[in-house]
Design a protein around this motif. Structure first.
Motif, PDB file in Angstrom:
ATOM      1  N   THR A 205     130.582 108.199 -49.331  1.00 35.20           N
ATOM      2  CA  THR A 205     130.356 109.634 -49.479  1.00 35.20           C
ATOM      3  C   THR A 205     130.623 110.322 -48.149  1.00 35.20           C
ATOM      4  N   GLY A 206     131.489 111.321 -48.179  1.00 39.55           N
ATOM      5  CA  GLY A 206     131.794 112.103 -46.980  1.00 39.55           C
ATOM      6  C   GLY A 206     131.127 113.459 -47.041  1.00 39.55           C
ATOM      7  N   PRO A 207     131.884 114.527 -47.183  1.00 35.37           N
ATOM      8  CA  PRO A 207     131.285 115.864 -47.268  1.00 35.37           C
ATOM      9  C   PRO A 207     130.463 116.007 -48.550  1.00 35.37           C
ATOM     10  N   ASN A 208     129.623 117.028 -48.602  1.00 35.98           N
ATOM     11  CA  ASN A 208     128.718 117.202 -49.734  1.00 35.98           C
ATOM     12  C   ASN A 208     129.384 117.772 -50.980  1.00 35.98           C
ATOM     13  N   ARG A 209     130.695 118.017 -50.919  1.00 35.34           N
ATOM     14  CA  ARG A 209     131.440 118.505 -52.086  1.00 35.34           C
ATOM     15  C   ARG A 209     132.916 118.237 -51.852  1.00 35.34           C
ATOM     16  N   LEU A 211     136.581 119.210 -51.001  1.00 40.42           N
ATOM     17  CA  LEU A 211     137.037 120.281 -50.109  1.00 40.42           C
ATOM     18  C   LEU A 211     138.519 120.586 -50.309  1.00 40.42           C
ATOM     19  N   TYR A 216     140.569 121.919 -44.873  1.00 34.97           N
ATOM     20  CA  TYR A 216     139.746 120.896 -44.221  1.00 34.97           C
ATOM     21  C   TYR A 216     140.501 119.615 -43.865  1.00 34.97           C
ATOM     22  N   VAL A 220     138.104 116.712 -41.402  1.00 33.42           N
ATOM     23  CA  VAL A 220     136.947 116.055 -42.005  1.00 33.42           C
ATOM     24  C   VAL A 220     137.380 114.698 -42.543  1.00 33.42           C
ATOM     25  N   ASN A 222     138.138 111.730 -44.808  1.00 32.93           N
ATOM     26  CA  ASN A 222     138.457 111.637 -46.233  1.00 32.93           C
ATOM     27  C   ASN A 222     137.976 110.273 -46.755  1.00 32.93           C
ATOM     28  N   SER A 318     134.958 114.172 -52.149  1.00 31.41           N
ATOM     29  CA  SER A 318     133.650 113.929 -51.547  1.00 31.41           C
ATOM     30  C   SER A 318     133.285 112.449 -51.575  1.00 31.41           C
ATOM     31  N   CYS A 352     131.385 109.169 -40.220  1.00 29.01           N
ATOM     32  CA  CYS A 352     131.667 110.350 -41.043  1.00 29.01           C
ATOM     33  C   CYS A 352     131.470 110.097 -42.532  1.00 29.01           C
TER      34      CYS A 352
END
Length: 456
Positions: A205-209, A211, A216, A220, A222, A318, A352
């Motif tokens: 799991t990376g970002p909370n949604r 992107l 991005y 960020v 991946n 995400s 990350c």
């Protein structure tokens, strides 16, 4: 022998139609919405055992899906054979790759095409019909019990406890299993080794949604890109697994044993042609047969992330997921390997992403001795039926519950399978040659006779 062949020839069409009725039930243990079909298949097998001559046949509950138990006890002083098999099958997907509907059996090229045709309904049903044959012709030389489960394809999570709670019911001298292959129709073999299994699912799991990949991308982490790199790092340029400690418990096979294995006929060009590949690939220093028989391996079984539908959706996902299996060899412990994998996978993950590792199921490897009564009986039976002495081979596949049988019940197993590598088990267009199906029914009564002689 002539009486056995005559009975089979007289009943060929009926045997097939009864098998086809069982195959038509989509007993897929992996799908929760197929629970009704699982019970339907179990009930069908119970009825088939009664019809074949069993004195007792019933569907017994477990913590999960039911077990079919049957028995024909002729004389308590005679040996008892416990037949193990499973009525559950793999999912049939991808459906568009089947040439005929997976649960509507069809005969083409002298083969039965359907899901479960070989694994394991076809091979299991040989034993049901062999019981009928022995009962009708007076050839039953000993006692027989059946234990047919519905969870083999999901790791048999309920069967070990079932065995613990039913030791007296399952008491026997040997467990007979037909859920493996032989080298070829003109080169019979007996499986004397199975690899163990460690099967896990990983999630990054990376970002909370999800992107926008333009806004991005490059800034960020991946999870899909990272997962690919992490998985790639689990093996090196020689295709050896890089997990620290992975090989510590691997039982090395002697040069003499490797020389004996090399006697088994193998055509590398035919192997590559059958798979439509240019080259084979595996651990450096070992042959193709050794790579699948005596060496461990690590493979991705499924991987998914982001958008995979029609058209474009430019996102940075995400989450990313993969299912990974490690086939193990004797002395490797599946729980220990799970821990080693989990530790390694979390250690190599960049900060990350967050990592989750879930163990799905596993089991130990198994080696059958070739100097005990059941092996000698199987070898004699196959030689009489096929006209050639069988070759002992180690399989790359896993039946994790086999090692549990010996641990819990104290009973060894003999793996007398009649499938072929070309039967496409677990794949679209699974099949089982008619020749092998009927040869199995012919051979099983001979095993009963010779096992009884060996035990006397």
């Amino acid at each position: 022998m002539e009486q056995i062949k005559n009975y089979i020839n007289k009943n060929r069409d009926r045997f097939l139609e009864e098998l086809f009725d069982l195959i038509r039930i989509p007993s897929i243990s992996a799908f929760a919405d197929r629970r009704e079909d699982m019970y339907k298949a179990a009930a069908s097998l119970s009825e088939s055992l009664f019809a074949a001559g069993a004195d007792r046949a019933e569907v017994l509950e477990t913590k999960g899906l039911p077990v079919v138990f049957g028995e024909k006890m002729t004389d308590p002083s005679l040996p008892t054979i416990l037949v193990y098999g499973h009525y559950d099958v793999q999912p049939a997907e991808p459906l568009d790759q089947w040439k005929s509907p997976p649960f509507e059996p069809e005969i083409r090229e002298e083969k039965i095409f359907a899901r479960g045709a070989d694994d394991d309904k076809g091979q299991l049903y040989m034993h049901v019909k062999a019981l009928e044959l022995m009962e009708k012709t007076g050839k039953l030389a000993c006692n027989v019990k059946f234990m047919i489960e519905g969870e083999e394809e999901i790791g048999s999570p309920s069967l070990k406890d079932f065995c613990r709670m039913n030791k007296d019911l399952l008491r026997a001298d040997i467990i007979l299993i037909s859920d493996t292959t032989m080298i070829a129709q003109d080169t019979p073999s007996i499986t004397v080794g199975l690899r163990g299994l460690s099967y896990l699912e990983v999630e990054l799991t990376g970002p909370n949604r999800d992107l926008h990949s333009g806004l991005y991308g490059g800034a960020v982490g991946n999870p899909a890109n990272i997962l690919a790199k992490m998985i790639a790092s689990l093996t090196d340029e020689n295709n050896r697994v890089t997990i620290p400690g992975f090989y510590d418990d691997v039982r090395e096979v002697t040069a003499e044993e490797r020389a004996q294995m090399a006697r088994a006929p193998f055509n590398l060009d035919a192997y590559k042609k059958a798979l439509d590949i240019e080259e084979v690939m595996g651990e450096k220093g070992y042959s193709t047969g050794e790579r699948t028989g005596i060496r461990p391996s690590l493979d991705v079984n499924g991987i998914w992330s982001g958008y995979t539908g029609e058209g474009a959706k430019t996102i940075l996902p995400s989450k990313a997921h993969a299912k990974i299996s490690m086939r193990l060899v004797p002395d490797q412990d599946s729980e220990k390997v799970d821990e080693l994998f989990t530790s390694r996978f979390k250690n190599i993950a960049p900060r990350c992403v967050k990592v989750q590792v879930k163990s799905l199921y596993g089991g130990q490897g198994y080696v059958t001795p070739i100097d005990f009564p059941a092996y000698r009986a199987a070898a004699r039976a196959i030689e009489q039926s096929f006209g050639k002495k069988p070759i002992p081979v180690r399989s790359g596949g896993s039946i994790p519950i086999v090692s549990d049988f010996e641990e819990v019940l104290g009973i060894k197993s003999i793996l007398m399978g009649f499938g072929l590598d070309s039967d496409a088990i677990h794949s679209p267009n699974e099949n089982f040659p008619l020749y092998n199906f009927f040869k199995g029914i012919e051979t099983i009564p001979l095993f009963y006779r010779y096992f009884t002689e060996e035990m006397s």
